[in-house]
Scaffold this motif. Sequence first.
Motif, PDB file in Angstrom:
ATOM      1  N   PHE A   7      21.976  -2.057 -17.555  1.00 18.94           N
ATOM      2  CA  PHE A   7      22.218  -2.909 -18.712  1.00 18.94           C
ATOM      3  C   PHE A   7      23.452  -3.774 -18.513  1.00 18.94           C
ATOM      4  CE2 PHE A   7      24.096  -3.668 -22.901  1.00 18.94           C
ATOM      5  CZ  PHE A   7      23.048  -4.369 -23.488  1.00 18.94           C
ATOM      6  N   ARG A   8      24.484  -3.227 -17.876  1.00 21.60           N
ATOM      7  CA  ARG A   8      25.724  -3.973 -17.658  1.00 21.60           C
ATOM      8  C   ARG A   8      25.472  -5.221 -16.823  1.00 21.60           C
ATOM      9  NH1 ARG A   8      29.131  -4.517 -13.630  1.00 21.60           N
ATOM     10  NH2 ARG A   8      31.265  -5.100 -14.070  1.00 21.60           N
ATOM     11  N   CYS A   9      24.653  -5.097 -15.789  1.00 22.96           N
ATOM     12  CA  CYS A   9      24.343  -6.240 -14.925  1.00 22.96           C
ATOM     13  C   CYS A   9      23.623  -7.330 -15.706  1.00 22.96           C
ATOM     14  CB  CYS A   9      23.505  -5.800 -13.738  1.00 22.96           C
ATOM     15  SG  CYS A   9      24.362  -4.682 -12.630  1.00 22.96           S
ATOM     16  N   ALA A  10      22.690  -6.930 -16.552  1.00 21.03           N
ATOM     17  CA  ALA A  10      21.955  -7.895 -17.367  1.00 21.03           C
ATOM     18  C   ALA A  10      22.897  -8.608 -18.325  1.00 21.03           C
ATOM     19  CB  ALA A  10      20.851  -7.198 -18.138  1.00 21.03           C
ATOM     20  N   ARG A  11      23.805  -7.849 -18.937  1.00 18.29           N
ATOM     21  CA  ARG A  11      24.727  -8.429 -19.900  1.00 18.29           C
ATOM     22  C   ARG A  11      25.652  -9.444 -19.248  1.00 18.29           C
ATOM     23  NH1 ARG A  11      29.122  -4.618 -22.487  1.00 18.29           N
ATOM     24  NH2 ARG A  11      29.195  -4.248 -20.279  1.00 18.29           N
ATOM     25  N   VAL A  12      26.171  -9.130 -18.056  1.00 15.97           N
ATOM     26  CA  VAL A  12      27.076 -10.027 -17.347  1.00 15.97           C
ATOM     27  C   VAL A  12      26.353 -11.305 -16.933  1.00 15.97           C
ATOM     28  CG1 VAL A  12      28.421 -10.297 -15.237  1.00 15.97           C
ATOM     29  CG2 VAL A  12      28.643  -8.222 -16.580  1.00 15.97           C
ATOM     30  N   LEU A  14      23.494 -12.658 -18.155  1.00 14.50           N
ATOM     31  CA  LEU A  14      23.091 -13.464 -19.301  1.00 14.50           C
ATOM     32  C   LEU A  14      24.296 -14.105 -19.996  1.00 14.50           C
ATOM     33  CD1 LEU A  14      20.272 -11.222 -20.729  1.00 14.50           C
ATOM     34  CD2 LEU A  14      20.050 -13.313 -19.394  1.00 14.50           C
ATOM     35  N   GLY A  15      25.422 -13.415 -20.006  1.00 18.10           N
ATOM     36  CA  GLY A  15      26.640 -14.008 -20.558  1.00 18.10           C
ATOM     37  C   GLY A  15      27.082 -15.224 -19.766  1.00 18.10           C
ATOM     38  N   GLU A  18      24.822 -18.151 -20.602  1.00 18.66           N
ATOM     39  CA  GLU A  18      25.148 -18.718 -21.907  1.00 18.66           C
ATOM     40  C   GLU A  18      26.419 -19.570 -21.846  1.00 18.66           C
ATOM     41  OE1 GLU A  18      23.477 -18.785 -24.783  1.00 18.66           O
ATOM     42  OE2 GLU A  18      21.844 -17.858 -23.665  1.00 18.66           O
TER      43      GLU A  18
END
Length: 45
Positions: A7-12, A14-15, A18
């Motif tokens: 999840f951390r990789c996805a969050r970084v 996608l951030g 954005e």
Amino acid sequence: MLGFKKFRCARVLLGGIEVMHMIVKRQLNDCSVGQTPAQQFYSLA
């Protein structure tokens, strides 16, 4: 693409996408006049 392993990789990732979209739309109030969007992105890192 099979998906993100953590999840951390996805969050970084996608951030970052954005932030790049905000830079291209000129929504960031940054004093970096005359820089390309890529240069602005790297200056934030």
